[in-house]
Design an enzyme around this catalytic site. Structure first.
Site, PDB file in Angstrom:
ATOM      1  N   ASN A 259      49.671 -22.852  50.287  1.00  0.00           N
ATOM      2  CA  ASN A 259      48.854 -21.638  50.179  1.00  0.00           C
ATOM      3  C   ASN A 259      49.138 -21.020  48.817  1.00  0.00           C
ATOM      4  O   ASN A 259      50.202 -20.458  48.602  1.00  0.00           O
ATOM      5  CB  ASN A 259      49.253 -20.689  51.322  1.00  0.00           C
ATOM      6  CG  ASN A 259      48.587 -19.326  51.218  1.00  0.00           C
ATOM      7  OD1 ASN A 259      47.652 -19.153  50.439  1.00  0.00           O
ATOM      8  ND2 ASN A 259      49.060 -18.375  51.998  1.00  0.00           N
TER       9      ASN A 259
ATOM     10  N   LYS B 227      47.702 -18.527  47.434  1.00  0.00           N
ATOM     11  CA  LYS B 227      47.525 -17.059  47.440  1.00  0.00           C
ATOM     12  C   LYS B 227      46.774 -16.592  46.183  1.00  0.00           C
ATOM     13  O   LYS B 227      45.893 -17.292  45.706  1.00  0.00           O
ATOM     14  CB  LYS B 227      48.876 -16.351  47.569  1.00  0.00           C
ATOM     15  CG  LYS B 227      49.706 -16.875  48.723  1.00  0.00           C
ATOM     16  CD  LYS B 227      50.917 -16.027  49.009  1.00  0.00           C
ATOM     17  CE  LYS B 227      51.774 -16.702  50.053  1.00  0.00           C
ATOM     18  NZ  LYS B 227      52.869 -15.878  50.507  1.00  0.00           N
TER      19      LYS B 227
ATOM     20  N   HIS C 112      46.656 -14.963  58.197  1.00  0.00           N
ATOM     21  CA  HIS C 112      47.927 -14.925  57.463  1.00  0.00           C
ATOM     22  C   HIS C 112      48.509 -13.505  57.549  1.00  0.00           C
ATOM     23  O   HIS C 112      47.770 -12.519  57.536  1.00  0.00           O
ATOM     24  CB  HIS C 112      47.697 -15.328  56.007  1.00  0.00           C
ATOM     25  CG  HIS C 112      48.972 -15.564  55.275  1.00  0.00           C
ATOM     26  ND1 HIS C 112      49.731 -14.530  54.763  1.00  0.00           N
ATOM     27  CD2 HIS C 112      49.646 -16.700  55.003  1.00  0.00           C
ATOM     28  CE1 HIS C 112      50.811 -15.032  54.196  1.00  0.00           C
ATOM     29  NE2 HIS C 112      50.790 -16.346  54.331  1.00  0.00           N
TER      30      HIS C 112
ATOM     31  N   GLU D 210      49.847 -11.676  55.440  1.00  0.00           N
ATOM     32  CA  GLU D 210      49.470 -10.784  54.336  1.00  0.00           C
ATOM     33  C   GLU D 210      48.092 -10.174  54.589  1.00  0.00           C
ATOM     34  O   GLU D 210      47.827  -9.042  54.202  1.00  0.00           O
ATOM     35  CB  GLU D 210      49.527 -11.546  53.003  1.00  0.00           C
ATOM     36  CG  GLU D 210      50.975 -11.757  52.581  1.00  0.00           C
ATOM     37  CD  GLU D 210      51.221 -12.988  51.741  1.00  0.00           C
ATOM     38  OE1 GLU D 210      50.268 -13.577  51.218  1.00  0.00           O
ATOM     39  OE2 GLU D 210      52.405 -13.371  51.624  1.00  0.00           O
TER      40      GLU D 210
ATOM     41  N   GLU E 169      54.803 -18.231  61.354  1.00  0.00           N
ATOM     42  CA  GLU E 169      55.310 -17.694  60.090  1.00  0.00           C
ATOM     43  C   GLU E 169      55.990 -16.350  60.348  1.00  0.00           C
ATOM     44  O   GLU E 169      55.321 -15.306  60.360  1.00  0.00           O
ATOM     45  CB  GLU E 169      54.154 -17.504  59.107  1.00  0.00           C
ATOM     46  CG  GLU E 169      53.449 -18.782  58.730  1.00  0.00           C
ATOM     47  CD  GLU E 169      52.928 -18.712  57.307  1.00  0.00           C
ATOM     48  OE1 GLU E 169      53.279 -19.585  56.516  1.00  0.00           O
ATOM     49  OE2 GLU E 169      52.206 -17.766  56.985  1.00  0.00           O
TER      50      GLU E 169
ATOM     51  N   GLY F 267      58.150 -15.407  51.552  1.00  0.00           N
ATOM     52  CA  GLY F 267      58.354 -14.966  50.176  1.00  0.00           C
ATOM     53  C   GLY F 267      59.669 -14.227  49.972  1.00  0.00           C
ATOM     54  O   GLY F 267      59.873 -13.594  48.941  1.00  0.00           O
TER      55      GLY F 267
ATOM     56  N   SER G 251      59.445 -19.404  53.289  1.00  0.00           N
ATOM     57  CA  SER G 251      60.471 -19.840  52.335  1.00  0.00           C
ATOM     58  C   SER G 251      60.863 -21.318  52.500  1.00  0.00           C
ATOM     59  O   SER G 251      62.031 -21.668  52.347  1.00  0.00           O
ATOM     60  CB  SER G 251      61.699 -18.931  52.417  1.00  0.00           C
ATOM     61  OG  SER G 251      61.335 -17.600  52.096  1.00  0.00           O
TER      62      SER G 251
HETATM   63  C1  PEP Z   1      53.093 -18.283  53.188  1.00  0.00           C
HETATM   64  O1  PEP Z   1      52.593 -17.453  52.459  1.00  0.00           O
HETATM   65  O2  PEP Z   1      52.405 -18.778  54.102  1.00  0.00           O
HETATM   66  C2  PEP Z   1      54.482 -18.640  52.967  1.00  0.00           C
HETATM   67  C3  PEP Z   1      55.098 -19.283  53.913  1.00  0.00           C
HETATM   68  O3  PEP Z   1      55.043 -18.235  51.792  1.00  0.00           O
HETATM   69  P1  PEP Z   1      56.512 -18.668  51.218  1.00  0.00           P
HETATM   70  O4  PEP Z   1      56.615 -20.157  51.384  1.00  0.00           O
HETATM   71  O5  PEP Z   1      56.484 -18.253  49.788  1.00  0.00           O
HETATM   72  O6  PEP Z   1      57.503 -17.940  52.031  1.00  0.00           O
END
Ligand code: PEP
Length: 264
Positions: free
Chosen positions: A13, A15, A99, A101, A171, A177, A217
């Site tokens: 992703n 973003k 997601h 976010e 998630e 992040g 992460s």
């Molecule tokens: C994500 O945005 O779906 C995600 C898992 O981000 P990150 O890997 O940066 O934690």
């Protein structure tokens, strides 16, 4: 480990990152490094402006294309939105829905997530549907309650046939992040809970066939231990998908683990 043979998926992703030029650079490198992918599905989800160019570069490659969101209407006066048909025509086969976010910053609710998943399916896009608890919810002992409510809100009116076409991503918001990855055991515990919910709502065939990715992460240093867990079928990756070395290393590690997951 005695995992059923659900094909591992690594989805990136991007973003709000990568201009068209940067996206082309990244995907050109990925296409070269991942020309021999097997036993693992690889998806990249660029920003909308780059999606067609990335799609053209990926045509006839093993790497698939996804959108980061979609609107539930096909067309109309909805400034700033994008439809499933538009994503499909641009070359996408997947789309991320719900997601955290989007839930956190753009008022996404379980109800809008539900409509978006339906719109994705209507346009022959495979939705990658994200669910996950915040730190406060986890610390308050409400993880399963929150995940259960997101699950029911997203899929309450789904048929078995529709459900089979979905991919889920667990998630935990506190791990996105932040560099704080859930331990394989913490992630497995929630994945097993989600699979049990799937079983209760849609039966054994759907529950055992549906892929549940982990996101939060994920890096080359932790992917292997995560996907060795019986219910973790791959990863949705943010930060580490923006860099060709890291993302291709994640995919290569998934390919190494694939035979242990029953994929030959
Ligand atoms: C994500 O945005 O779906 C995600 C898992 O981000 P990150 O890997 O940066 O934690």
């Amino acid at each position: 480990m005695n995992a059923p043979a659900r094909k591992t998926m690594i989805a990136g992703n991007w973003k709000l990152n990568k201009t068209i030029r940067e996206a082309i650079e990244l995907v050109t490198l990925l296409k070269r490094r991942l020309c021999d992918v097997e036993n693992t599905d690889v998806v990249v989800c660029p920003p909308y402006t780059a999606i067609s160019d990335v799609g053209e570069i990926l045509a006839e490659s093993e790497i698939k294309l996804g959108g980061q969101d979609l609107y539930w209407e096909d067309k109309g006066a909805f400034t700033g939105e994008i439809s499933g048909a538009m994503l499909k025509e641009a070359g996408a086969n997947f789309v991320i829905v719900g997601h955290s976010e989007r839930r956190q910053f753009f008022n996404e609710t379980n109800e809008t997530v539900n409509k978006k998943i339906k719109a994705a399916l209507k346009n022959s896009l495979t939705p990658i549907v994200c669910i996950g608890e915040t730190l406060e919810e986890r610390e308050g002992g409400r993880t399963f309650q929150v995940i259960g409510a997101q699950f029911k809100g997203a899929f309450g009116n789904f048929s078995r046939e529709e459900m089979k076409k979905v991919i889920l991503a667990y998630e935990p918001v506190w791990a996105i992040g932040t560099g704080k990855v859930a331990t394989p055991q913490q992630a497995q515990e929630v994945h097993a809970f989600i699979r049990k919910e799937l079983w209760n709502a849609f039966g054994e065939a759907v529950a055992s066939g549906l892929r549940i990715l982990y996101g939060g992460s994920v890096k080359p240093g932790n992917i292997s231990d995560l996907i060795k867990e019986v219910d973790i079928d791959g990863a949705l990756v943010g930060g580490a998908s923006l860099e060709a070395d890291q993302f291709s290393e994640l995919v290569k590690q998934a390919m190494v683990i694939a035979p242990l997951r029953g994929l030959e």
